[in-house]
Design a protein around this motif. Structure first.
Motif, short mmCIF file in Angstrom:
data_model
loop_
_atom_site.label_atom_id
_atom_site.label_comp_id
_atom_site.label_asym_id
_atom_site.label_seq_id
_atom_site.Cartn_x
_atom_site.Cartn_y
_atom_site.Cartn_z
N GLY A 176 5.13 -48.52 31.61
CA GLY A 176 5.38 -47.14 31.25
C GLY A 176 6.53 -47.27 30.17
N TRP A 177 6.35 -48.20 29.48
CA TRP A 177 7.37 -48.48 28.24
C TRP A 177 6.75 -47.75 26.91
CZ3 TRP A 177 9.65 -54.00 29.52
CH2 TRP A 177 10.20 -53.95 30.73
N ILE A 178 5.43 -48.09 26.74
CA ILE A 178 4.81 -47.47 25.83
C ILE A 178 3.68 -46.36 26.24
CG2 ILE A 178 5.37 -49.43 24.15
CD1 ILE A 178 2.54 -50.19 24.40
N MET B 266 20.84 -55.16 34.41
CA MET B 266 19.74 -55.91 34.61
C MET B 266 19.46 -56.63 33.23
SD MET B 266 15.76 -54.24 34.95
CE MET B 266 16.39 -53.12 35.81
N LYS B 267 18.97 -57.74 33.25
CA LYS B 267 18.90 -58.73 32.05
C LYS B 267 17.43 -58.53 31.48
CE LYS B 267 22.18 -62.05 32.87
NZ LYS B 267 22.70 -62.89 31.82
N CYS B 268 17.43 -58.45 30.08
CA CYS B 268 16.31 -58.03 29.30
C CYS B 268 15.29 -59.16 29.79
CB CYS B 268 16.56 -58.16 28.10
SG CYS B 268 15.19 -58.18 26.73
N SER B 269 15.67 -60.41 29.78
CA SER B 269 14.59 -61.48 29.97
C SER B 269 14.01 -61.42 31.50
CB SER B 269 15.38 -63.02 30.19
OG SER B 269 16.36 -63.09 30.85
N ALA B 270 14.52 -60.71 32.33
CA ALA B 270 13.82 -60.63 33.77
C ALA B 270 12.62 -59.73 33.34
CB ALA B 270 14.96 -59.94 34.53
N ASN B 271 12.64 -58.81 32.54
CA ASN B 271 11.58 -57.55 32.31
C ASN B 271 10.81 -58.15 31.21
OD1 ASN B 271 12.78 -56.08 34.44
ND2 ASN B 271 14.46 -55.50 33.23
N MET B 272 10.96 -58.84 30.47
CA MET B 272 9.96 -58.97 29.12
C MET B 272 9.87 -60.46 28.92
SD MET B 272 11.88 -56.46 26.30
CE MET B 272 12.51 -55.22 26.67
N LYS B 273 8.53 -60.65 28.63
CA LYS B 273 7.96 -62.14 28.42
C LYS B 273 8.62 -62.53 26.87
CE LYS B 273 4.23 -61.94 31.12
NZ LYS B 273 2.88 -62.10 31.50
N GLU C 160 11.40 -44.23 28.91
CA GLU C 160 11.69 -45.74 29.57
C GLU C 160 11.71 -46.71 28.68
OE1 GLU C 160 10.53 -47.93 33.64
OE2 GLU C 160 9.36 -45.87 33.01
N GLY C 161 10.67 -46.73 27.92
CA GLY C 161 10.57 -47.90 26.75
C GLY C 161 11.73 -48.04 25.99
N GLU C 162 12.46 -46.88 25.61
CA GLU C 162 13.48 -46.94 24.66
C GLU C 162 14.78 -47.22 25.52
OE1 GLU C 162 16.08 -43.67 21.92
OE2 GLU C 162 14.21 -43.14 22.20
N GLU C 163 14.90 -46.76 26.80
CA GLU C 163 15.79 -47.41 27.59
C GLU C 163 15.72 -48.83 27.97
OE1 GLU C 163 18.68 -45.78 28.71
OE2 GLU C 163 17.74 -44.25 27.47
N ARG C 164 14.66 -49.51 27.87
CA ARG C 164 14.40 -50.93 28.11
C ARG C 164 14.79 -51.95 26.86
NH1 ARG C 164 14.11 -52.32 33.47
NH2 ARG C 164 13.22 -50.87 34.46
N LEU C 165 14.40 -50.93 25.80
CA LEU C 165 14.90 -51.56 24.42
C LEU C 165 16.30 -51.61 24.32
CD1 LEU C 165 14.17 -52.45 21.57
CD2 LEU C 165 14.02 -50.01 20.81
N LYS C 166 17.08 -50.59 24.69
CA LYS C 166 18.49 -50.56 24.51
C LYS C 166 19.09 -51.89 25.53
CE LYS C 166 19.12 -45.62 23.76
NZ LYS C 166 19.60 -44.32 24.14
N VAL C 167 18.52 -52.03 26.53
CA VAL C 167 18.78 -53.16 27.56
C VAL C 167 18.53 -54.47 26.76
CG1 VAL C 167 18.30 -54.59 29.40
CG2 VAL C 167 18.63 -51.98 29.59
N GLY C 168 17.36 -54.61 25.83
CA GLY C 168 17.11 -55.89 25.38
C GLY C 168 18.01 -55.97 24.02
N CYS C 169 18.25 -54.86 23.45
CA CYS C 169 19.10 -54.96 22.18
C CYS C 169 20.58 -55.31 22.72
CB CYS C 169 19.31 -53.70 21.37
SG CYS C 169 17.91 -53.14 20.47
N LYS C 170 20.97 -54.78 23.67
CA LYS C 170 22.30 -55.38 24.23
C LYS C 170 22.17 -56.94 24.44
CE LYS C 170 23.93 -50.73 25.84
NZ LYS C 170 24.18 -49.97 27.16
#
Length: 99
Positions: free
Chosen positions: A57-59, A1-8, A72-82
């Motif tokens: 649910g990320w924060i 899953m790409k970060c951009s699909a889940n974050m503005k 869950e936020g930490e997992e999303r952050l890892k996806v974003g960092c990658k």
């Protein structure tokens, strides 16, 4: 899953990154943005983003209005960092270019 699909943009990514380091109040997050970008964002920019991140649910926020990263936020952050590292694998060259 790409970060951009889940974050503005990178606003949410940067908020998650900042909260990964430690819990902060909204005003502290704004001050951290000012350190990084040279301009403090308006509350109308930060607080809607914080609300959206909470709804996802990320924060979470405690009774003192301090925001923290969730698992869950930490997992999303890892996806974003990658995603960030794949996109900007040459960031050191960019730093050199900006000198």
């Amino acid at each position: 899953m790409k970060c951009s699909a889940n974050m503005k943009g990178y606003l949410s990514f940067l908020i998650l990154w900042i909260l990964h380091q430690k819990g902060m109040k909204g005003s502290e997050i704004r001050t951290e943005f000012e350190k990084r970008k040279g301009k403090k964002p308006s509350p109308g920019t930060i607080y809607p983003a914080l609300k959206e991140l909470r709804e996802r649910g990320w924060i979470r926020v405690d009774e003192h209005k301090t925001y923290f990263l969730t698992e869950e936020g930490e997992e999303r952050l890892k996806v974003g960092c990658k995603s960030f590292c794949q996109t900007f694998y040459d960031v050191e060259d960019m730093f050199d270019f900006c000198k």
